[in-house]
Design a protein around this motif. Structure first.
Motif: not given
Length: 214
Positions: A106-110, A127-129, A161-169
């Motif tokens: 989130a900090a990177e996206l912002l 989600i960044v909006h 299926l496993a949980e995603p390795e990376f947060p989805m943006a």
């Protein structure tokens, strides 16, 4: 382990901008996954020139070509293809590769976006909006329903299926003009023909508020 959104942009024929001409469901690709690359024993750091901009990226080198070219996966899941002549320096340390946390992402996206953006987090998405909170929440709820539906579909057919390795943006712009300003950098003229897309290289979805309310 299955964790990363699918490499093919299912919502478009995404061999490149020239193929982006038949929009499909633009949200589903965020929950399509492919087998994750094995975790590297050390964190790689590569400094390189990317279209005239100096980049300093921590991640893991997943491919090293015979000519010295690299495919680097950043801690946010983004993919960088770095030819030998664009590389400035490369080193590694003893830290194991670890994906970004949702807070770090989130900090990177912002930090990349203009002032005025806010974050909304769900179980699997950041989600960044700069649209209304209500629309961001609606997007988050829709993403999670699609995630659950897709997971259930394949699990009932015997896939583990496993949980995603990376947060989805996801980046949600408040209006179409600001969305197009961003999308044209990645899709070129084809951006005008689609309302949203998943980009494999950045590992992000980009879209705008379809209600026109921001």
């Amino acid at each position: 382990m299955i964790s990363r959104p699918h490499a093919e942009r299912e919502e478009y024929d995404a061999q490149g901008p020239d193929h982006v001409n038949r929009p499909r469901a633009y949200l589903l690709p965020s929950i399509l996954w492919l087998a994750a690359v094995a975790v590297a024993p050390a964190m790689d750091r590569v400094v390189f020139d990317h279209h005239g901009t100096r980049r300093d990226v921590e991640g893991r080198v997943v491919v090293e070509a015979s000519d010295g070219g690299l495919v680097l996966q950043g801690r946010d899941g983004a993919i960088w293809r770095i030819p030998p002549d664009e590389q400035i320096s490369r080193d590694a340390d003893d830290r194991p590769f670890t994906p970004m946390t949702r807070e770090d992402l989130a900090a990177e996206l912002l930090g990349e976006l203009p002032p005025g953006f806010q974050t909304h987090k769900t179980a699997h998405y950041v989600i960044v909006h700069n649209t209304s909170r209500a629309y961001a929440r609606w997007c988050g709820a829709l993403f999670e329903r699609l995630y659950t539906g897709f997971s259930n579909y394949w699990q009932r057919r015997g896939f583990k299926l496993a949980e995603p390795e990376f947060p989805m943006a996801a980046v949600v712009f408040g209006d179409r003009p600001s969305y197009l300003q961003q999308a044209r950098r990645e899709l070129g003229p084809a951006a005008a023909s689609v309302i949203g897309y998943y980009h494999l290289d950045t590992n992000r979805m980009t879209m705008y508020d379809l209600t026109g309310v921001s």
